[in-house]
Scaffold this active site. Structure first.
Site, PDB file in Angstrom:
ATOM      1  N   GLU A   9      -3.303   7.772  -3.976  1.00  0.00           N
ATOM      2  CA  GLU A   9      -3.368   6.488  -3.276  1.00  0.00           C
ATOM      3  C   GLU A   9      -3.253   5.344  -4.276  1.00  0.00           C
ATOM      4  O   GLU A   9      -3.944   5.341  -5.301  1.00  0.00           O
ATOM      5  CB  GLU A   9      -4.678   6.375  -2.501  1.00  0.00           C
ATOM      6  CG  GLU A   9      -4.775   5.108  -1.661  1.00  0.00           C
ATOM      7  CD  GLU A   9      -6.119   5.012  -0.943  1.00  0.00           C
ATOM      8  OE1 GLU A   9      -6.121   4.534   0.192  1.00  0.00           O
ATOM      9  OE2 GLU A   9      -7.146   5.403  -1.534  1.00  0.00           O
ATOM     10  N   TYR A  12       0.849  -1.196   0.000  1.00  0.00           N
ATOM     11  CA  TYR A  12       0.000   0.000   0.000  1.00  0.00           C
ATOM     12  C   TYR A  12       0.883   1.243   0.000  1.00  0.00           C
ATOM     13  O   TYR A  12       1.882   1.323   0.730  1.00  0.00           O
ATOM     14  CB  TYR A  12      -0.894   0.004   1.237  1.00  0.00           C
ATOM     15  CG  TYR A  12      -1.751   1.243   1.368  1.00  0.00           C
ATOM     16  CD1 TYR A  12      -3.021   1.300   0.793  1.00  0.00           C
ATOM     17  CD2 TYR A  12      -1.296   2.356   2.063  1.00  0.00           C
ATOM     18  CE1 TYR A  12      -3.801   2.444   0.906  1.00  0.00           C
ATOM     19  CE2 TYR A  12      -2.069   3.503   2.166  1.00  0.00           C
ATOM     20  CZ  TYR A  12      -3.324   3.538   1.589  1.00  0.00           C
ATOM     21  OH  TYR A  12      -4.087   4.675   1.704  1.00  0.00           O
TER      22      TYR A  12
END
Length: 423
Positions: free
Chosen positions: A232, A144
Site C-alpha cells: 500500500e 492512492y
C-alpha cells in the site's frame, strides 16, 4: 474503507464487550523505511531518506545525507497507519512533520521513545523507536495505490484512487465510483494493458505516462517476487519533475514464505509486537493475545474458538486464543503455561483438550512440569477427553496439584468463570 479492508490482512484492534482487544495475524509487517529500501532495490522511485534512533543520529544524518536541504520530513516509525493524524500521549500532535532542517532534531527528540496513538493502534498506542528523515519532495498531486490478494478473482488485485495522502476510508466512502480495481491473472502476470488501466485510474496530471506504467509493473513484480500479502502506498505522488514517486510504503508478507524470504523476514521488529505472541511464535504455538481474564489452552483452532465463545456465554472474557495443535510436545505445553501466567490480567486458566492426535497424557505431563517451572497462583480448570484420557487424569491426580476438573466444555467454562469470581 479501502485501507480498512486492507488492514484486516495485518494487525487490527477490535472492541469486545467494551474492552479493546488486540488481534494479530502472522503476516510480517515491516516499517516504512524498510519498505522504501526494498522498493528502491526494484527500481521504484522513492524519496531519499534515512532511519535514525537518536537525536545524535539525526544530527549526523543531516550532515552526511541532507547537507543542502532546507526542509525535512520527520516520520515516526510504528507498525500502524494513520500516523499523520495521530497524537502522542505526551501531547504532541501528529506523527509526521515537515520542518526546517534546524528543527529536525527537536521534533525527532519529541517523537523518539514516546507512544503514538492512531486509529489503527487502539488507545494503547505504539512506542516510536525510530524516525524516518526524508527529503521534502515537491509534490504536485497525491494519489492512492495498493495491491492485495482477492478471493473473488483468486489472484492479486491492484487498487487505484485519484485522491490520496489522507484518510482513504473517508474519500472512498464519499466517492466509491472513483476506485479503480484491476485484477491480475497470476499465471500471465501484469500486462501493459493492465498497468495502463491502473495509471488511468490514478489520473496523473504531469507524470510521464509510459514511465508511470513501468513503475506500476515494477511494484507488481515486487509484490509477487517478495511474497507480499499487501502493498500500500498512500500517497503515491507526482513530483514537479514529472515523476511518479512512492511517498509512503506499507508492506506485509506471507509468513509461509519465510523459508525463502530470509532477508526480508530478518527485518521483523519484535518490539512492535505483543511480547506474548513473539514468545509463542518461537515455541511454534498459535497464540493471539486478548484483554480478558481467563487464559485458554486448547488443541485445535475450532475448539479454541468454541471455548472462547462459551467463556463469554457464561459471563467471562478470554485472555487469549492459544492452540497448541495436534503434535505439541511436553516442552511446548510448558511454554504455553509460561506465556499464560506471564499475563498479569489472567486470573484463571482453562485447559480444554480433546485428544485425537494430541494425547491427553502428554498435556497432563506438560501441566505438571509447568507447575515446577511456573508458580501457578491462579485457579486452573482442566477438561480432558479422548486419546489416553485415563492416563492423563491419573498423572494429574498423582501430581498433588490443586486443579479443578470438568466433565465437558460447558462445565469447564462455567467452573472457570466461577473460579475467576471467587479468586
Amino acid at each position: 474503507m479501502v485501507r480498512g479492508l486492507l488492514n484486516k490482512l495485518a494487525t487490527k484492534s477490535i472492541k469486545v464487550a467494551g474492552n479493546w482487544q488486540q488481534q494479530q495475524l502472522r503476516r510480517l509487517n515491516i516499517h516504512e523505511y524498510q519498505g522504501a529500501e526494498l522498493m528502491s532495490k526494484y527500481g521504484i522511485n522513492v524519496p531519499k531518506g534515512v532511519a535514525v534512533s537518536s537525536v545524535e543520529e539525526v544530527r549526523k544524518a543531516i550532515q552526511t545525507t541532507f547537507p543542502d536541504e532546507k526542509e525535512l520530513v520527520v516520520k515516526s516509525q510504528i507498525l500502524a497507519g494513520g500516523r499523520g493524524l495521530g497524537k502522542f500521549t505526551s501531547g504532541l500532535q501528529g506523527g509526521v512533520h515537515i520542518v526546517k532542517v534546524d528543527q529536525a532534531e527537536e521534533i525527532a527528540g519529541k517523537m523518539l521513545g514516546q507512544t503514538l496513538v492512531t486509529k489503527q493502534t487502539g488507545p494503547q498506542g505504539k512506542v516510536v523507536s525510530k524516525v524516518y528523515l526524508c527529503e521534502k519532495v515537491s509534490l504536485v498531486n497525491e494519489m492512492y495505490f495498493a495491491i492485495t490478494l482477492d478471493r473473488t478473482t483468486a489472484g492479486p488485485l491492484i487498487i487505484a484512487f485519484r485522491e490520496g495522502g489522507t484518510s482513504i476510508e473517508d474519500l472512498a466512502e464519499k466517492f466509491p465510483d472513483m476506485i479503480i480495481k484491476v485484477p491480475i491473472d497470476v499465471f500471465k502476470g501484469i500486462t501493459d494493458e493492465d498497468a495502463a488501466k491502473v495509471v488511468d485510474g490514478l489520473a496523473p496530471k504531469v507524470a510521464d505516462r509510459d514511465a508511470s506504467i513501468e513503475q506500476v509493473k515494477k511494484l507488481y513484480n515486487l509484490f509477487c517476487e517478495c511474497d507480499c500479502t499487501q502493498l500500500e502506498i498512500n500517497p503515491i505522488a507526482e513530483t514537479s519533475d514529472n515523476k511518479l514517486v512512492a511517498a509512503d510504503a506499507k508492506l506485509n508478507f506471507d509468513d509461509n514464505a519465510a523459508y525463502r524470504q530470509k532477508e526480508i523476514f530478518a527485518l521483523r521488529d519484535p518490539t512492535q509486537e505483543d511480547p506474548r505472541e513473539v514468545a509463542a511464535a518461537k515455541a511454534d504455538l498459535n497464540y493471539i493475545g486478548l484483554d480478558g481474564e481467563i487464559g485458554c489452552m486448547v488443541n485445535g483452532a475450532g475448539l479454541a474458538m468454541a471455548t472462547m465463545d462459551i467463556i463469554k456465554l457464561h459471563g467471562g472474557t478470554p485472555a487469549n486464543f492459544l492452540d497448541v495443535g495436534g503434535n505439541a510436545s511436553e516442552g511446548q505445553v510448558v511454554e504455553a503455561f509460561k506465556i499464560l501466567t506471564s499475563d498479569d490480567k489472567v486470573k484463571a486458566i482453562l485447559v480444554n483438550i480433546f485428544g485425537g492426535i494430541m494425547k491427553c497424557d502428554v498435556i497432563a505431563s506438560g501441566i505438571v512440569n509447568a507447575a515446577k517451572h511456573v508458580a501457578l497462583k491462579v485457579p486452573v480448570v482442566v477438561r480432558l477427553e479422548g486419546t489416553n484420557v485415563d492416563q492423563g487424569k491419573r498423572i494429574l491426580k498423582e501430581s498433588g496439584m490443586t486443579l479443578i476438573t470438568a466433565e465437558d466444555l460447558d462445565d469447564a467454562a462455567e467452573k472457570a468463570v466461577k473460579a475467576l469470581k471467587s479468586a
